[in-house]
Write a protein that holds these residues in place. Sequence first.
Motif, PDB file in Angstrom:
ATOM      1  N   ILE A 358       0.847  -1.205  -0.058  1.00  0.00           N
ATOM      2  CA  ILE A 358      -0.053  -0.084  -0.073  1.00  0.00           C
ATOM      3  C   ILE A 358       0.964   1.309   0.055  1.00  0.00           C
ATOM      4  O   ILE A 358       1.769   1.245   0.774  1.00  0.00           O
ATOM      5  N   LEU A 359       0.572   2.058  -0.808  1.00  0.00           N
ATOM      6  CA  LEU A 359       1.495   3.250  -0.994  1.00  0.00           C
ATOM      7  C   LEU A 359       0.740   4.467  -0.311  1.00  0.00           C
ATOM      8  O   LEU A 359      -0.474   4.805  -0.419  1.00  0.00           O
ATOM      9  N   TRP A 360       1.530   5.310   0.402  1.00  0.00           N
ATOM     10  CA  TRP A 360       1.004   6.740   0.886  1.00  0.00           C
ATOM     11  C   TRP A 360       1.072   7.965  -0.211  1.00  0.00           C
ATOM     12  O   TRP A 360       1.909   7.937  -0.861  1.00  0.00           O
ATOM     13  N   VAL A 361      -0.080   8.530  -0.197  1.00  0.00           N
ATOM     14  CA  VAL A 361      -0.028   9.635  -1.111  1.00  0.00           C
ATOM     15  C   VAL A 361      -0.933  10.842  -0.379  1.00  0.00           C
ATOM     16  O   VAL A 361      -1.614  10.524   0.577  1.00  0.00           O
ATOM     17  N   ALA A 362      -0.690  11.958  -1.226  1.00  0.00           N
ATOM     18  CA  ALA A 362      -1.477  12.871  -0.851  1.00  0.00           C
ATOM     19  C   ALA A 362      -1.815  13.999  -2.125  1.00  0.00           C
ATOM     20  O   ALA A 362      -1.326  15.197  -1.824  1.00  0.00           O
ATOM     21  N   PHE A 363      -2.132  13.354  -3.082  1.00  0.00           N
ATOM     22  CA  PHE A 363      -1.798  14.144  -4.199  1.00  0.00           C
ATOM     23  C   PHE A 363      -2.820  15.071  -4.842  1.00  0.00           C
ATOM     24  O   PHE A 363      -3.327  15.235  -5.739  1.00  0.00           O
ATOM     25  N   THR A 364      -3.356  15.896  -3.887  1.00  0.00           N
ATOM     26  CA  THR A 364      -3.915  17.339  -4.028  1.00  0.00           C
ATOM     27  C   THR A 364      -2.978  18.555  -3.929  1.00  0.00           C
ATOM     28  O   THR A 364      -3.126  19.457  -4.182  1.00  0.00           O
ATOM     29  N   ALA A 365      -1.535  18.298  -3.388  1.00  0.00           N
ATOM     30  CA  ALA A 365      -0.737  19.062  -3.117  1.00  0.00           C
ATOM     31  C   ALA A 365       0.674  18.991  -3.696  1.00  0.00           C
ATOM     32  O   ALA A 365       1.066  17.801  -3.937  1.00  0.00           O
ATOM     33  N   PHE A 366       0.977  20.005  -4.596  1.00  0.00           N
ATOM     34  CA  PHE A 366       2.122  19.772  -5.393  1.00  0.00           C
ATOM     35  C   PHE A 366       3.451  20.873  -5.078  1.00  0.00           C
ATOM     36  O   PHE A 366       2.969  21.904  -4.582  1.00  0.00           O
ATOM     37  N   ASP A 367       4.622  20.472  -5.424  1.00  0.00           N
ATOM     38  CA  ASP A 367       5.467  21.629  -5.362  1.00  0.00           C
ATOM     39  C   ASP A 367       5.316  22.604  -6.366  1.00  0.00           C
ATOM     40  O   ASP A 367       4.913  22.387  -7.616  1.00  0.00           O
ATOM     41  N   GLY A 368       5.576  23.703  -5.983  1.00  0.00           N
ATOM     42  CA  GLY A 368       5.161  24.994  -6.830  1.00  0.00           C
ATOM     43  C   GLY A 368       6.188  24.876  -8.027  1.00  0.00           C
ATOM     44  O   GLY A 368       5.993  25.795  -9.143  1.00  0.00           O
ATOM     45  N   ASN A 369       7.516  24.180  -8.008  1.00  0.00           N
ATOM     46  CA  ASN A 369       8.308  24.291  -9.104  1.00  0.00           C
ATOM     47  C   ASN A 369       7.976  22.969 -10.100  1.00  0.00           C
ATOM     48  O   ASN A 369       9.022  22.978 -10.979  1.00  0.00           O
ATOM     49  N   SER A 370       7.223  22.482  -9.837  1.00  0.00           N
ATOM     50  CA  SER A 370       6.643  21.005 -10.660  1.00  0.00           C
ATOM     51  C   SER A 370       6.438  21.758 -12.084  1.00  0.00           C
ATOM     52  O   SER A 370       5.940  22.690 -12.381  1.00  0.00           O
ATOM     53  N   TYR A 371       7.148  20.837 -13.053  1.00  0.00           N
ATOM     54  CA  TYR A 371       6.648  20.997 -14.472  1.00  0.00           C
ATOM     55  C   TYR A 371       5.311  21.136 -14.840  1.00  0.00           C
ATOM     56  O   TYR A 371       4.756  21.638 -15.730  1.00  0.00           O
ATOM     57  N   LEU A 372       4.419  20.491 -13.679  1.00  0.00           N
ATOM     58  CA  LEU A 372       3.002  20.372 -14.095  1.00  0.00           C
ATOM     59  C   LEU A 372       2.740  21.936 -13.906  1.00  0.00           C
ATOM     60  O   LEU A 372       1.505  22.243 -14.614  1.00  0.00           O
ATOM     61  N   VAL A 373       2.927  22.636 -12.894  1.00  0.00           N
ATOM     62  CA  VAL A 373       2.374  24.053 -12.678  1.00  0.00           C
ATOM     63  C   VAL A 373       2.712  24.815 -14.362  1.00  0.00           C
ATOM     64  O   VAL A 373       1.673  25.473 -14.437  1.00  0.00           O
ATOM     65  N   ARG A 374       3.763  24.582 -14.815  1.00  0.00           N
ATOM     66  CA  ARG A 374       3.709  25.312 -16.094  1.00  0.00           C
ATOM     67  C   ARG A 374       3.255  24.481 -17.303  1.00  0.00           C
ATOM     68  O   ARG A 374       2.582  25.704 -18.147  1.00  0.00           O
ATOM     69  N   GLU A 375       3.044  23.354 -17.403  1.00  0.00           N
ATOM     70  CA  GLU A 375       2.555  22.821 -18.496  1.00  0.00           C
ATOM     71  C   GLU A 375       1.351  22.616 -18.565  1.00  0.00           C
ATOM     72  O   GLU A 375       0.629  22.406 -19.510  1.00  0.00           O
ATOM     73  N   ARG A 376       0.629  22.393 -17.051  1.00  0.00           N
ATOM     74  CA  ARG A 376      -0.741  21.896 -17.199  1.00  0.00           C
ATOM     75  C   ARG A 376      -1.413  22.955 -16.007  1.00  0.00           C
ATOM     76  O   ARG A 376      -2.012  22.422 -15.028  1.00  0.00           O
ATOM     77  N   PRO A 377      -1.440  24.172 -16.066  1.00  0.00           N
ATOM     78  CA  PRO A 377      -1.933  25.161 -15.227  1.00  0.00           C
ATOM     79  C   PRO A 377      -3.437  24.877 -14.962  1.00  0.00           C
ATOM     80  O   PRO A 377      -3.775  25.360 -13.861  1.00  0.00           O
ATOM     81  N   GLU A 378      -4.141  24.428 -15.837  1.00  0.00           N
ATOM     82  CA  GLU A 378      -5.367  24.376 -15.716  1.00  0.00           C
ATOM     83  C   GLU A 378      -6.007  23.114 -14.631  1.00  0.00           C
ATOM     84  O   GLU A 378      -6.935  23.311 -14.111  1.00  0.00           O
ATOM     85  N   THR A 400     -12.231  20.384  -8.524  1.00  0.00           N
ATOM     86  CA  THR A 400     -13.691  20.641  -9.431  1.00  0.00           C
ATOM     87  C   THR A 400     -13.423  20.651 -10.690  1.00  0.00           C
ATOM     88  O   THR A 400     -14.200  20.752 -11.459  1.00  0.00           O
ATOM     89  N   SER A 401     -12.003  20.764 -11.150  1.00  0.00           N
ATOM     90  CA  SER A 401     -11.755  20.790 -12.720  1.00  0.00           C
ATOM     91  C   SER A 401     -11.524  19.534 -13.414  1.00  0.00           C
ATOM     92  O   SER A 401     -10.990  18.718 -12.829  1.00  0.00           O
ATOM     93  N   THR A 402     -11.827  19.470 -14.516  1.00  0.00           N
ATOM     94  CA  THR A 402     -11.963  18.106 -15.251  1.00  0.00           C
ATOM     95  C   THR A 402     -10.352  17.850 -15.485  1.00  0.00           C
ATOM     96  O   THR A 402      -9.916  16.637 -15.454  1.00  0.00           O
ATOM     97  N   ALA A 403      -9.674  18.804 -15.766  1.00  0.00           N
ATOM     98  CA  ALA A 403      -8.019  18.298 -16.123  1.00  0.00           C
ATOM     99  C   ALA A 403      -7.506  17.837 -14.618  1.00  0.00           C
ATOM    100  O   ALA A 403      -6.698  16.915 -14.719  1.00  0.00           O
ATOM    101  N   ALA A 404      -7.817  18.264 -13.186  1.00  0.00           N
ATOM    102  CA  ALA A 404      -7.351  17.871 -12.070  1.00  0.00           C
ATOM    103  C   ALA A 404      -7.729  16.166 -12.078  1.00  0.00           C
ATOM    104  O   ALA A 404      -7.062  15.286 -11.807  1.00  0.00           O
ATOM    105  N   ARG A 405      -9.010  15.898 -12.286  1.00  0.00           N
ATOM    106  CA  ARG A 405      -9.578  14.737 -12.068  1.00  0.00           C
ATOM    107  C   ARG A 405      -9.106  13.899 -13.072  1.00  0.00           C
ATOM    108  O   ARG A 405      -8.772  12.546 -12.837  1.00  0.00           O
ATOM    109  N   GLU A 406      -8.638  14.174 -14.265  1.00  0.00           N
ATOM    110  CA  GLU A 406      -8.235  13.468 -15.102  1.00  0.00           C
ATOM    111  C   GLU A 406      -6.730  13.042 -14.951  1.00  0.00           C
ATOM    112  O   GLU A 406      -6.340  11.922 -15.005  1.00  0.00           O
ATOM    113  N   TYR A 407      -5.969  13.919 -14.337  1.00  0.00           N
ATOM    114  CA  TYR A 407      -4.663  13.665 -13.734  1.00  0.00           C
ATOM    115  C   TYR A 407      -4.663  12.565 -12.746  1.00  0.00           C
ATOM    116  O   TYR A 407      -3.903  11.920 -12.400  1.00  0.00           O
ATOM    117  N   ILE A 408      -5.556  12.845 -11.650  1.00  0.00           N
ATOM    118  CA  ILE A 408      -5.804  11.939 -10.631  1.00  0.00           C
ATOM    119  C   ILE A 408      -6.049  10.381 -11.277  1.00  0.00           C
ATOM    120  O   ILE A 408      -5.536   9.537 -10.841  1.00  0.00           O
TER     121      ILE A 408
END
Length: 807
Positions: A358-378, A400-408
């Motif tokens: 079983i893997l521990w996660v909390a994937f609603t919080a990300f590093d502000g320097n992540s490439y995702l912030v630049r490439e997928r800001p939506e 609440t955004s479609t893009a976030a739910r797709e990444y999850i």
Amino acid sequence: MSVRELRSACYILILALLTSACCPPAAPLPEEAVALGETLKLVYFPANGTFNLVYRGRVLLRSAHFDVLAEGRSLWGELRVEGYRVGREEWAGISWHVIRVNFTGPSIRVTQVVAVSSKGLLITYLTLAPARRMRFRMAAPLSFAMSPQVLGDVVSKEFWTLPGHYVYGLRDRMYLPLAMRLKELNASLLVASLTSELCKFWAGVRRGEDVVWLTVYSMLEDDRLEVLGGHELVLDKLLLAVGRDVVSLLEEYARLIAAFNKPVRPRRVDDFPLRYRGWISWAYYYTRINPLSFKQEVDFIYERLRPLGYRYVILDDGWERRDTSYPAAYDWVETSEAFQGGLEELIGYAHERGIRVILWVAFTAFDGNSYLVRERPEMFLQSGGSVYVDDRGRAYLNITSTAAREYIEELFRTYRQWGVDGLTFDLGTIACALPLTLRLSSSKNLTLVALTNSLYSLLDELAAKYGLTILVKGSPELPLLAKYRNILGVRISWDVTYGSVARQDLVMAFADAFLKTSFWLAHITAPDPDALITGDGFSEFSTAVWNALECEGGAVMYYGDPWQRANVRRLAVYQLYKRPAAPAPEGWWGRRPPLAWTESSIAGYRVVAVLLVNGGREEALYEVNLTQLGLEPPVVALNVVEGGAQIINETTWTVRLGPASAALLHLSELEGGVAPLLAGWDPGAVESITVEGDEVRIALAGEPGSAVVLELYVGREVLGAWFQDSALPRVNALKPPEPCYAVSGGVLTVVAPARGVLRVRLGARLASEAATPQSPLRVYLEALLIAAILSILALSAVLGGGRRGRR
């Protein structure tokens, strides 16, 4: 004081002033009053829209009413009763007297529903129907007055209903569930949320000279609801339960939650964390876990604990790349420097040995320097036209955004490809809802609970789709947990680690949270008490308390020791009970319930488990009443953790506990000269126990490849033990899961494969059995009597000698 706290205080003050101005003490019963119910009677006054609640002839709640804050003003003073309807309805298999009262005001209609049942239950909720678009910032479905003379003990929860601990005493702000002891009525009152689609309930308190005003709010200060004209919004249901026994009230509360909150979808995931025990890396390693340590722990479980029911590991925080601060990660895929090779090889290593991961996660919080912030800001929460990054460098998914739910969903797919068997979501996962409620302005209905529902519904859906078992470490409200069946369990305490168990105050707080919550939460979802520590701190105490929570319906149980310090014997002697141990009703109110009990069955023999807890600094005596537990002497009592057994011949048994200690005792009636006392890890593995002359025959039908630890009182010499006609070695100290047996004080302890036939040859009856031990209290009283007699004889001799000397 922070801005948020100041705003909270202002809201409470405004509503308190409005409440006091608009609600004078109840007038004498007018002719048009409506009385409903019997044991719990509702007396409603349509003339002013208030009601009294009467319990066994005494007024319990006075001048009860509701209020709503819309467009910055209170509606209560502007609403008028337009009409009402009374009837009988059946909800959740219970018959209710129901009154529906319609209120009208400027551009709005409010319907108040109040229902009472003969079981001492009240449910109330509001429906808001504005004629035009209207925003609501606070709703109070119930505000009432109570006499301070009635109030005794008051117990509430911390902000996070789970995993928060309990809070004691009447406070200006309290979170539900809220329990109050009514000392003049010899009763208890429970105030709790019955549904949680939108609302988190909390109670504000105002004290007067001869009155206490308690207002239950259903929204937080940062929540907001918006309803368009011509539409309706039904707010969540609030429950009041009154009765003599708070333990029974909590169990009824859990049953009602299950009845009013139907699952969104059926359970499709493997529930292995409910059937087996596991290990967690966080308790000892924290973020220092590495591949070598991981493999060592897997090897230890495979070699020593897997046959005893330990079948999974939780790889906690430390596997992921993190450039900022907890609970963020770079992208929740890239691993840390310690795990540069990735996780797939390690997961395969565990799977080869029959251990799931079983893997521990909390994937609603990300590093502000992540490439995702630049490439997928939506995907992220925005502020001022760009991705919002907080002062710790963290960005948050806009769930609440479609893009976030797709990444999850991408993450679920990736973890499944790695071979991960389950995910455990940190409390930080839900914490993203707080910045979202503050900064998302476009959503019409935006509350902490609504966002949590949205997230948990998505996790439940993806868990079923990808076959990943889900555990969570928190919830702002209880009822929402009943709806998501692919979320198997929830944490009920703060972190248990090698650091926390070194502190007595924290260990006692853990025990308090476990014993007050587990027995009724198990009807809704599996309680997760976090790591059992057997190699440090209050390890005997912890083992006794944690073991008392195991149950057949499912509890999430794992240990946290490193392999070098794990106490295998303590990890082996646990049993599945019918439910987690429940406190005695009077003891529930204490900061650590001193006595809790549950039961199990071994081959048709009833085994009662009694947990005694002494959280004080001095020794304490505890009386165990066998009659109240449904037992008749003679009864054999086994100390599960420390070992040792004795026979109890009287209905009351006194046990002495040292300071800051606990004892888990298994009690079984002595029948036919034997009494089974423990069958770990699966009592169902023992199919039958037959005594024929000098031989005991035990049929085992457990899981192939597993082992059973059986403790059986025989009261006789043991001449030998055989499994499938192969002799078992007799040892002084057990080394589970190695097959062997040991004998001490008439108690036979056997470790054997869980499937087959076990035979035990008995010899002469022990001398101690012929002279059956008495209860400690009786021995103590007899000693006092003997001492008194000897003193009298000694005094007589002295006096007699004196008389002879004078002659």
